[in-house]
Design an enzyme around this catalytic site. Structure first.
Site, PDB file in Angstrom:
ATOM      1  N   GLU A 121      -8.376 -16.211  -9.792  1.00  0.00           N
ATOM      2  CA  GLU A 121      -8.903 -14.987  -9.151  1.00  0.00           C
ATOM      3  C   GLU A 121      -7.837 -13.898  -9.185  1.00  0.00           C
ATOM      4  O   GLU A 121      -7.884 -12.938  -8.443  1.00  0.00           O
ATOM      5  CB  GLU A 121      -9.398 -15.298  -7.744  1.00  0.00           C
ATOM      6  N   GLU A 167      -4.386 -15.034   0.441  1.00  0.00           N
ATOM      7  CA  GLU A 167      -5.164 -16.163  -0.093  1.00  0.00           C
ATOM      8  C   GLU A 167      -6.085 -15.554  -1.147  1.00  0.00           C
ATOM      9  O   GLU A 167      -7.158 -15.054  -0.831  1.00  0.00           O
ATOM     10  CB  GLU A 167      -5.934 -16.865   1.020  1.00  0.00           C
ATOM     11  N   ASP A 194      -6.147  -1.003  -2.566  1.00  0.00           N
ATOM     12  CA  ASP A 194      -5.734  -2.096  -3.444  1.00  0.00           C
ATOM     13  C   ASP A 194      -4.256  -2.356  -3.143  1.00  0.00           C
ATOM     14  O   ASP A 194      -3.467  -1.399  -3.097  1.00  0.00           O
ATOM     15  CB  ASP A 194      -5.934  -1.662  -4.908  1.00  0.00           C
TER      16      ASP A 194
HETATM   17  C1  LIG Z   1     -10.581 -15.058  -1.467  1.00  0.00           C
HETATM   18  S1  LIG Z   1     -10.827 -13.689  -0.447  1.00  0.00           S
HETATM   19  C2  LIG Z   1      -9.986 -14.175   1.000  1.00  0.00           C
HETATM   20  C3  LIG Z   1     -10.354 -13.359   2.181  1.00  0.00           C
HETATM   21  C4  LIG Z   1      -9.676 -13.786   3.487  1.00  0.00           C
HETATM   22  N1  LIG Z   1      -8.268 -13.626   3.424  1.00  0.00           N
HETATM   23  C5  LIG Z   1     -10.054 -15.202   3.848  1.00  0.00           C
HETATM   24  O1  LIG Z   1      -9.195 -16.073   3.786  1.00  0.00           O
HETATM   25  O2  LIG Z   1     -11.220 -15.447   4.224  1.00  0.00           O
HETATM   26  C6  LIG Z   1      -9.763 -12.511  -1.182  1.00  0.00           C
HETATM   27  C7  LIG Z   1      -9.858 -11.134  -0.592  1.00  0.00           C
HETATM   28  O3  LIG Z   1      -8.874 -10.348  -1.216  1.00  0.00           O
HETATM   29  C8  LIG Z   1      -9.418  -9.070  -1.520  1.00  0.00           C
HETATM   30  N2  LIG Z   1      -8.631  -8.574  -2.648  1.00  0.00           N
HETATM   31  C9  LIG Z   1      -8.557  -9.116  -3.884  1.00  0.00           C
HETATM   32  N3  LIG Z   1      -7.710  -8.410  -4.642  1.00  0.00           N
HETATM   33  C10 LIG Z   1      -7.240  -7.404  -3.879  1.00  0.00           C
HETATM   34  C11 LIG Z   1      -6.343  -6.343  -4.128  1.00  0.00           C
HETATM   35  N4  LIG Z   1      -5.766  -6.171  -5.314  1.00  0.00           N
HETATM   36  N5  LIG Z   1      -6.065  -5.513  -3.108  1.00  0.00           N
HETATM   37  C12 LIG Z   1      -6.648  -5.670  -1.908  1.00  0.00           C
HETATM   38  N6  LIG Z   1      -7.511  -6.646  -1.628  1.00  0.00           N
HETATM   39  C13 LIG Z   1      -7.814  -7.503  -2.597  1.00  0.00           C
HETATM   40  C14 LIG Z   1     -10.864  -9.335  -1.816  1.00  0.00           C
HETATM   41  O4  LIG Z   1     -11.659  -8.201  -1.647  1.00  0.00           O
HETATM   42  C15 LIG Z   1     -11.162 -10.431  -0.802  1.00  0.00           C
HETATM   43  O5  LIG Z   1     -11.574  -9.866   0.413  1.00  0.00           O
END
Ligand SMILES: C[S@@+](CC[C@H](N)C(=O)[O-])C[C@H]1O[C@@H](n2cnc3c(N)ncnc32)[C@H](O)[C@@H]1O
Length: 625
Positions: A435, A426, A410
């Site tokens: 989100e 993103e 995380d």
């Molecule tokens: C909306 S998706 C975007 C994925 C990628 N960057 C794209 O543009 O296709 C957000 C990503 O962030 C990850 N994510 C969300 N919160 C997070 C956190 N606190 N730490 C690490 N990863 C996180 C989710 O698992 C997801 O894979």
């Protein structure tokens, strides 16, 4: 792949039918999809009150044996007999009409017809509405009632027996609005909109019809012109109107005498089919169409990428966006050039951390930006979804090698020894912050150098008051929550109109150097209704500023062309609010943050008060862990 070209659904409407079987054969021979006709013949007009026995010994209509059940259902739409006026000033006429209407409705249910058309010609509809409402409550009957109204006043010179003169201040839309309000916005009510010679002068008034459950547009043959070769065609203005309706997948209906008799009735169908074909050829090949077709007005629960792990298929949909990654690549390239001058480019290395890397598209975009600008970069990809980490590790081993370090954590819990020059993320939802990008990036900003760059550096939410009977009905039907109108939905808004333009609601900026970060928000916005309308809820949108003037947006007035990653959000109202032109619509929105979750609450206080929706996040919330 060439897109499939569909045939237009176009019905033929006739005032009377002698032999129903012949009439249907004639309909099909002329290529029409089905027949609309009165179910009862004027000759059998029955007096239920006065002179009670008149015709009572005769059958009330033709026999159901004239067609088989499948034929009734697929090829016949009933039309209420013209002689009924349930709201006549004359008591006998009124009582007789109410009984007659109920009799017809029972017969519609008996025949298992899917649709029954009922015309209204003014706003005196209380008795009609009550009779319909009582029938709509009957859960065993499945038919839909299509209220037939002219789209503009000029058709009102058509005389319909027993209908009193119309009150001047009313418009057909107001009558329809009254009908659906009286019938509690029943999902079984729809519209049969009659195209009129004159169209409303006000574009917005035309647009309002697109927010209604129009099931068919009736086109009188008298509206057709004749082209040089003698074929029926519509005027440019009418064509433009029809073209707009083609996106709603509705039926068209040709009604009236054949005014091009040497060409045959089928020419009217062929003309509409020609318009439909052209519409499909010009629209169905666009990228947006390819990715969005079929999603129109479908409610989806918003994703929760922080609390849940996204599935492969969801990532795949994001990754098809042709615009988003191009914009990110541009933003990273500009940031790299600002950070490292041409003279330093062989010596100075930039640390880029992609937080929430998913399956790696932003890592690829950053690498490409580095290659394009010939800057040296050291990349980290941070992701908390173990399945996406698997994809990233595979990419590292097959493609990236030492260029990228993968961190399975995380972003709020990772404490590296070095800091980033550029933090790329993103984490945006349909209204930007939903989100939990603010909470994640606030937690990750210690990864960024003091003078480091966050991409994006800002995102803003916008809302607009929306009328959409269709989406309101979908929410009403939704079984996912006890209070379905208290949850926002992600929805490609199609069958809707905005009652006023969108306005800015909340903003978040990164890095956020405030001493005590507070991501609670409250906003009060005043909108001014551009026309009489029914407020069903609010559309929610966002824009995001990636770097300098490189941005992405799904806000209606600045939407990035062809960007398909996000559909708008819809915040419903429990009860629709009827609005008059120029009314002030005051809405209050709260973004509430606790240690476990984030949620929104909303209410309207002008022109009337709604309840506060989603108190304490009881129906919808977004998990922080
Ligand atoms: C909306 S998706 C975007 C994925 C990628 N960057 C794209 O543009 O296709 C957000 C990503 O962030 C990850 N994510 C969300 N919160 C997070 C956190 N606190 N730490 C690490 N990863 C996180 C989710 O698992 C997801 O894979």
């Amino acid at each position: 792949m060439t897109p499939t070209i569909k045939t237009v659904r176009c019905a033929l409407s006739v005032p009377t039918v002698v032999d129903i079987s012949d009439a249907i054969n004639n309909t099909i021979d002329n290529k029409f999809t089905y027949l609309i006709c009165p179910l009862f013949h004027p000759r059998f007009k029955r007096e239920h009150i006065a002179g009670g026995l008149k015709h009572q010994e005769l059958p009330m209509s033709r026999s159901d044996l004239d067609l088989n059940a499948e034929c009734w259902q697929n090829y016949v739409v009933g039309h209420l007999s013209k002689f009924y006026n349930c709201d006549s000033e004359d008591e006998m006429t009124r009582k007789n009409a109410i009984i007659g209407l109920s009799e017809e409705l029972r017969f519609v249910a008996h025949l298992n017809l899917t649709n029954f058309v009922i015309p209204i010609r003014n706003g005196n509809i209380e008795n009609l509405a009550r009779t319909l409402n009582n029938n709509l409550m009957n859960k065993l009957a499945l038919y839909n009632i299509l209220i037939r109204v002219p789209m503009h006043m000029d058709r009102l010179n058509i005389e319909i027996e027993n209908f009193p003169a119309r009150p001047k201040c009313d418009t057909p839309w107001n009558w329809w609005q009254k009908m659906r309000t009286l019938c509690e916005e029943s999902t079984r009510l729809g519209l049969a909109l009659e195209l009129t010679n004159d169209l409303p002068e006000d574009e917005e008034e035309i647009h309002r019809w697109f927010a209604e459950p129009v099931r068919m547009v009736i086109i009188p043959t008298s509206l057709f012109l004749t082209n040089k070769s003698g074929f029926p065609v519509l005027s440019k203005a009418h064509q433009k109107f029809i073209n707009k309706f083609l996106s709603l997948d509705i039926d068209f209906v040709i009604e009236g005498a054949n005014r091009h008799s040497e060409k045959g009735m089928s020419k009217y169908f062929e003309y509409l089919n020609f318009l439909y074909k052209n519409y499909q050829l010009s629209n169905n090949t666009t990228n947006t169409y390819k990715f969005t077709k079929g999603y129109e007005d479908c409610l989806q629960n918003p994703l929760q990428p922080l609390m849940d792990n996204l599935e492969s298929q969801v990532y795949e949909v994001f990754e098809k966006d042709p615009i988003k990654y191009a914009q990110y690549k541009k933003a990273v390239a500009e940031a790299l050039c600002d950070r490292v001058s041409d003279e330093e480019k062989t010596s100075k290395e930039t640390v880029i951390m992609v937080v929430g890397a998913g399956r790696g598209p932003l890592v690829k975009a950053a690498m490409q930006a580095a290659a394009d600008t010939e800057r040296k970069v050291k990349l980290f990809a941070i992701e908390k979804n173990p399945n996406a980490i698997n994809t990233l590790l595979n990419l590292k081993h097959s493609l990236w090698g030492d260029k990228v370090t993968i961190i399975a954590k995380d972003m709020r819990d990772w404490y590296p020894t070095e800091k980033a020059d550029i933090l790329v993320s993103e984490l945006l939802g349909s209204i930007g912050d939903n989100e939990l990008s603010p909470e994640c990036l606030d937690g990750a900003q210690r990864l960024l150098k003091d003078d480091g760059i966050s991409i994006p550096y800002r995102y803003r939410s916008f809302i607009a008051p929306v009328q959409s009977y269709k989406i309101y009905s979908e929410v009403k039907r939704c079984k996912d929550y006890e209070h379905p109108h208290e949850a926002p939905y992600v929805v490609l808004l199609n069958n809707h109109c905005r009652i006023d333009d969108e306005k800015f609601l909340f903003e978040f900026t990164h890095p956020n150097r405030a001493e005590k970060i507070d991501n609670n928000r409250y906003g009060k916005l005043d909108f001014q209704a551009k026309f009489d309308a029914t407020l069903h809820g609010f559309g929610g949108y966002f824009d995001s500023h990636l770097y300098k003037d490189v941005d992405i947006s799904i806000t209606p007035s600045t939407h990035s062309p062809d960007m398909i990653s996000w559909f708008p959000m819809f915040f419903p109202l429990k009860n629709p609010i009827n609005i008059k032109k120029n009314d002030t619509i005051t809405v209050h929105f709260w973004r509430c943050v606790s240690s476990k979750q984030v949620w929104y609450e909303w209410c309207v206080t002008s022109p009337s008060n709604s309840v506060i929706h989603n108190p304490n996040g009881r129906t919808y919330w977004i998990g922080l862990h």
